[in-house]
Design an enzyme around this catalytic site. Sequence first.
Site, PDB file in Angstrom:
ATOM      1  N   LYS A   8       0.859  -1.190   0.000  1.00  0.00           N
ATOM      2  CA  LYS A   8       0.000   0.000   0.000  1.00  0.00           C
ATOM      3  C   LYS A   8       0.896   1.240   0.000  1.00  0.00           C
ATOM      4  O   LYS A   8       1.501   1.592   1.002  1.00  0.00           O
ATOM      5  CB  LYS A   8      -0.897  -0.006   1.240  1.00  0.00           C
ATOM      6  CG  LYS A   8      -1.527   1.343   1.612  1.00  0.00           C
ATOM      7  CD  LYS A   8      -2.501   1.860   0.586  1.00  0.00           C
ATOM      8  CE  LYS A   8      -3.095   3.201   1.046  1.00  0.00           C
ATOM      9  NZ  LYS A   8      -2.112   4.321   0.959  1.00  0.00           N
ATOM     10  N   GLY A  54       5.858   5.484   8.732  1.00  0.00           N
ATOM     11  CA  GLY A  54       4.809   6.493   8.789  1.00  0.00           C
ATOM     12  C   GLY A  54       4.720   7.069  10.190  1.00  0.00           C
ATOM     13  O   GLY A  54       5.693   7.070  10.943  1.00  0.00           O
ATOM     14  N   SER A  55       3.535   7.531  10.544  1.00  0.00           N
ATOM     15  CA  SER A  55       3.377   8.213  11.825  1.00  0.00           C
ATOM     16  C   SER A  55       3.308   7.228  12.983  1.00  0.00           C
ATOM     17  O   SER A  55       2.880   6.074  12.830  1.00  0.00           O
ATOM     18  CB  SER A  55       2.110   9.075  11.810  1.00  0.00           C
ATOM     19  OG  SER A  55       0.952   8.270  11.918  1.00  0.00           O
ATOM     20  N   THR A  56       3.700   7.701  14.150  1.00  0.00           N
ATOM     21  CA  THR A  56       3.625   6.891  15.366  1.00  0.00           C
ATOM     22  C   THR A  56       2.178   6.514  15.666  1.00  0.00           C
ATOM     23  O   THR A  56       1.888   5.371  16.053  1.00  0.00           O
ATOM     24  CB  THR A  56       4.235   7.667  16.536  1.00  0.00           C
ATOM     25  OG1 THR A  56       5.614   7.940  16.252  1.00  0.00           O
ATOM     26  CG2 THR A  56       4.144   6.879  17.839  1.00  0.00           C
ATOM     27  N   VAL A  65      -0.388   6.067  13.623  1.00  0.00           N
ATOM     28  CA  VAL A  65      -0.889   5.006  12.747  1.00  0.00           C
ATOM     29  C   VAL A  65      -0.239   3.677  13.096  1.00  0.00           C
ATOM     30  O   VAL A  65      -0.905   2.629  13.128  1.00  0.00           O
ATOM     31  CB  VAL A  65      -0.632   5.368  11.267  1.00  0.00           C
ATOM     32  CG1 VAL A  65      -0.959   4.182  10.364  1.00  0.00           C
ATOM     33  CG2 VAL A  65      -1.474   6.583  10.876  1.00  0.00           C
ATOM     34  N   GLU A  93       9.177   2.007  11.352  1.00  0.00           N
ATOM     35  CA  GLU A  93       9.931   3.240  11.620  1.00  0.00           C
ATOM     36  C   GLU A  93       8.924   4.366  11.587  1.00  0.00           C
ATOM     37  O   GLU A  93       8.195   4.530  10.606  1.00  0.00           O
ATOM     38  CB  GLU A  93      11.041   3.434  10.579  1.00  0.00           C
ATOM     39  CG  GLU A  93      12.020   4.536  10.921  1.00  0.00           C
ATOM     40  CD  GLU A  93      11.743   5.813  10.162  1.00  0.00           C
ATOM     41  OE1 GLU A  93      11.344   6.803  10.822  1.00  0.00           O
ATOM     42  OE2 GLU A  93      11.913   5.822   8.945  1.00  0.00           O
ATOM     43  N   CYS A 124      12.245  12.009   8.079  1.00  0.00           N
ATOM     44  CA  CYS A 124      12.067  11.499   9.443  1.00  0.00           C
ATOM     45  C   CYS A 124      13.235  11.907  10.326  1.00  0.00           C
ATOM     46  O   CYS A 124      13.098  12.029  11.536  1.00  0.00           O
ATOM     47  CB  CYS A 124      11.947   9.978   9.436  1.00  0.00           C
ATOM     48  SG  CYS A 124      10.697   9.326   8.320  1.00  0.00           S
ATOM     49  N   GLU A 163       6.109  16.797  16.732  1.00  0.00           N
ATOM     50  CA  GLU A 163       6.666  16.546  15.406  1.00  0.00           C
ATOM     51  C   GLU A 163       5.928  17.423  14.399  1.00  0.00           C
ATOM     52  O   GLU A 163       4.716  17.294  14.218  1.00  0.00           O
ATOM     53  CB  GLU A 163       6.525  15.072  15.023  1.00  0.00           C
ATOM     54  CG  GLU A 163       7.178  14.761  13.690  1.00  0.00           C
ATOM     55  CD  GLU A 163       6.981  13.317  13.262  1.00  0.00           C
ATOM     56  OE1 GLU A 163       7.893  12.764  12.620  1.00  0.00           O
ATOM     57  OE2 GLU A 163       5.920  12.745  13.567  1.00  0.00           O
TER      58      GLU A 163
END
Length: 540
Positions: A211, A264-266, A268, A292, A326, A424
Amino acid sequence: MNSTPNIPRPINEPILSYAPGTPERGALAAELERQSGLEVEVPIVIGGKELRTGDFNTVTMPHRHRHTIAKVHRVDSAGLDAAVVAAREAHREWSSWRFEERAAVFLRAADLLAGPWREVINAATMLGQSKTCHQAEIDSACELIDFWRFNPYWAERLLQDQPIAAPGVWNRIDYRPLEGFVYAITPFNFTAIGGNLCGAPALMGNTVVWKPSTTATLSNYYVMKLFEAAGMPPGVINFVPGNAQAVSQRLLDDPALAGIHFTGSTEVFRSLWRGVGERLDKYVSYPRIVGETGGKDFVIAHPSADAESLAVALVRGAFEYQGQKCSAASRAYVPESLWPDVRDRMVAMMESIAMGDVADFGNFMGAVIDKKAFTKIKGYLDRARSDNGVEIVAGGGTDDSEGWFVQPTLVRVEDPGYRLMCDEIFGPVLTLYVYPDVKWSETLALLDRTSPYALTGAVFARDRDAVHEADRALRYAAGNYYVNDKPTGAVVGQQPFGGGRASGTNDKAGSVLNLVRWVSPRTVKETFVPPTDYRYPFMG
């Protein structure tokens, strides 16, 4: 065939300069012009077949947001069912291939990218993700080539790691792929991450449902086509752009889910982990979860630091690719004695930064990725203007009339716990706290407890005792730690990348540490002459 793979020892792909007059500059400029005139219809790719639903997402240039460059078919529930079936069917054949045959696909892909595909994928990355030619080159060319050359090398070394054997016994380890499929979820900011998060599990014999991020779909689609050109069999990697929540819901519900490879984001990532935990009873095996996630990356300077190198590292570390790495420097701690010199140097550099259309090779920055990112960053800056104890030292401007442009911005705060030091932002905003020179040790402790993240960080000092003290105090504050260098620019094979705490599982992309997560070892013991009497000598 009686042979050992003997994977070629890799070296990092040389970075092309794109300086005026070089052949690569002309070739890339021509490809940018060609792709700018296209509106690519991006299909879903399942089992080697292109599928079209007619339900589209559009991809626009962030720096020219009225210019559509791709229309992307969104996968539906039937397509997701088909992707799982294709992955499971391909698993039987792909997992039985000899390792060297799988490795050959990736080595060929690397050479294709280093050659005829280089301009294609670099241009798509520039136009779709607003990267300059240099930022695209180090990402969608060099880093991805390195992943595809170094991963087979590390994998071969892993396969060679075998147990000892006693007399009359042969012990060995069979590094099997996972039992099921791997779900790869990739971000907008690095094309190379797209090619590696699906590629690393596939190299180890797994099949993948991929995805991609909507805003990176164009470059990621070309990566998918490159895999096909390199000989990747149908169904090994299945490309399913679409609604992230719907895709995740379907794939996490499948008993054959064997792993998740995520950047991606923490927020999610935690939701995915939570979703797996809620479904443990239905899975064939415990899924491997590798991620990550976010960062609030730091630079801290000791009074002995060199002001010029510190200022350059802050500007490059914070503002390259609009701060959307990142690893980007997002918070800094500078001693009072250095602050005036560092400030003046930074402001002078920031005032000279050119920002605009990335097809203009004179620009240092492009636009942030989309309206959502622009609005979020602008909101932080608007609030900073009205908050007490906050000074916008340089930059702070925004302009969405043509593209999602945010000026490189330096903010000084009196409170080291202010939200810009903790949250962030993922944009070109560097927040800086000036500390008393005598508070070096206390500031190290302050830095370590300020953020839940632990991705990258850097210390600047010429005093070796200060370097040693920082190394001890910040040992768990960053997974990638730099001394007298900016906290960005990790190179495959040199600085394996990943962080801990809220920044992820720290499985180090581009190293054997990541590859080992995609195998399920089976220990095999073979006895050449089995015993024929149940009795032991002590029974005599």
